[in-house]
Design a protein around this motif. Structure first.
Motif, PDB file in Angstrom:
ATOM      1  N   MET A 270       0.656  -1.111   0.021  1.00  0.00           N
ATOM      2  CA  MET A 270       0.038   0.071   0.014  1.00  0.00           C
ATOM      3  C   MET A 270       0.888   1.390   0.082  1.00  0.00           C
ATOM      4  N   VAL A 271       1.709   1.202   0.710  1.00  0.00           N
ATOM      5  CA  VAL A 271       2.985   2.332   0.706  1.00  0.00           C
ATOM      6  C   VAL A 271       3.647   2.487  -0.532  1.00  0.00           C
ATOM      7  N   LEU A 272       3.763   1.368  -1.155  1.00  0.00           N
ATOM      8  CA  LEU A 272       4.852   1.445  -2.291  1.00  0.00           C
ATOM      9  C   LEU A 272       3.620   2.029  -3.375  1.00  0.00           C
ATOM     10  N   VAL A 273       2.536   1.760  -3.169  1.00  0.00           N
ATOM     11  CA  VAL A 273       1.745   2.370  -4.696  1.00  0.00           C
ATOM     12  C   VAL A 273       1.593   3.857  -4.182  1.00  0.00           C
ATOM     13  N   ALA A 274       1.378   4.362  -3.073  1.00  0.00           N
ATOM     14  CA  ALA A 274       1.287   5.588  -2.728  1.00  0.00           C
ATOM     15  C   ALA A 274       2.505   6.237  -2.974  1.00  0.00           C
TER      16      ALA A 274
ATOM     17  N   VAL B 267       5.234   9.732  -6.992  1.00  0.00           N
ATOM     18  CA  VAL B 267       6.434  10.024  -8.256  1.00  0.00           C
ATOM     19  C   VAL B 267       5.921  10.418  -9.384  1.00  0.00           C
ATOM     20  N   ALA B 268       4.885   9.435  -9.896  1.00  0.00           N
ATOM     21  CA  ALA B 268       4.257   9.773 -11.111  1.00  0.00           C
ATOM     22  C   ALA B 268       3.533  11.049 -11.036  1.00  0.00           C
ATOM     23  N   ALA B 269       2.971  11.459 -10.172  1.00  0.00           N
ATOM     24  CA  ALA B 269       2.275  12.986 -10.250  1.00  0.00           C
ATOM     25  C   ALA B 269       3.461  13.793 -10.358  1.00  0.00           C
ATOM     26  N   LEU B 270       4.469  13.592  -9.414  1.00  0.00           N
ATOM     27  CA  LEU B 270       5.692  14.813  -9.729  1.00  0.00           C
ATOM     28  C   LEU B 270       6.206  15.047 -10.929  1.00  0.00           C
ATOM     29  N   ALA B 271       6.552  13.662 -11.524  1.00  0.00           N
ATOM     30  CA  ALA B 271       6.902  13.423 -13.097  1.00  0.00           C
ATOM     31  C   ALA B 271       6.042  14.070 -14.006  1.00  0.00           C
ATOM     32  N   ALA B 272       4.981  13.986 -13.831  1.00  0.00           N
ATOM     33  CA  ALA B 272       3.898  14.569 -14.617  1.00  0.00           C
ATOM     34  C   ALA B 272       3.759  15.988 -14.679  1.00  0.00           C
TER      35      ALA B 272
END
Length: 183
Positions: free
Chosen positions: A1-5, A10-15
């Motif tokens: 669960m933490v890994l998904v978060a 990270v994906a949001a920051l990259a976007a």
């Protein structure tokens, strides 16, 4: 669960980073295209001047000093690079053209010459085009520089070395006026 978060963050920051980067690239390219438009108009202006000088030479060949000053100013403008250097060179060229047109006033036959009048009209239209292109370029540079300096985009601009762009400004107040064409 933490890994998904963590992956989502990270994906949001990259976007977000990609969106800011692409926005700056788009603004920079728009400003560079606007500079290219100025360059086209300046080249047209520079191309008209030798014809204008040759026409004047036919009527006022003893005005050699004025004619040489125009050609020298044109050559300086052709070899200038960058908005500020170009603006200074163009201001000098505008001053030399004013002298040339002042000389032309003393020659009624020259003022009546169809070729001379057509060249004056083309030069005036080109000057108008330069003014429009300059306003467009400076507006796009302002949008780019503002975006580059605003938080949080300034972080992306710093990381990827987005440099401040120069405005195309004319220091000489007289050169801000278009060349007057009188018949």
């Amino acid at each position: 669960m933490v890994l998904v978060a963590v992956v989502v963050v990270v994906a949001a920051l990259a976007a977000w980073l990609a969106a800011k980067y692409n926005g700056l690239v788009s603004l920079r390219n728009t400003a560079e295209r606007a500079w290219a438009d100025i360059d086209v108009m300046l080249t047209r202006r520079h191309d008209l001047i030798p014809n204008l000088v040759e026409t004047v030479k036919g009527y006022a060949s003893h005005e050699r000093e004025t004619l040489e000053a125009v050609i020298q100013a044109r050559n300086t403008a052709v070899s200038a690079s960058g908005p500020q250097e170009q603006a200074q060179a163009e201001a000098g060229l505008t001053g030399a053209l004013r002298q040339l047109f002042a000389v032309a006033e003393a020659y009624p036959d020259l003022k009546a010459d169809q070729n001379f009048r057509e060249l004056q009209q083309e030069l005036t239209a080109t000057e108008d085009g330069i003014a429009v292109a300059r306003r467009t370029y400076n507006a796009t540079v302002q949008v780019y520089d503002t975006a580059r300096e605003q938080f949080p985009t300034n972080i992306v601009a710093g990381i990827f070395n987005f440099e401040e762009m120069e405005y195309f400004t004319v220091d000489d107040p007289e050169s801000r006026e278009p060349v007057k064409v009188e018949f």
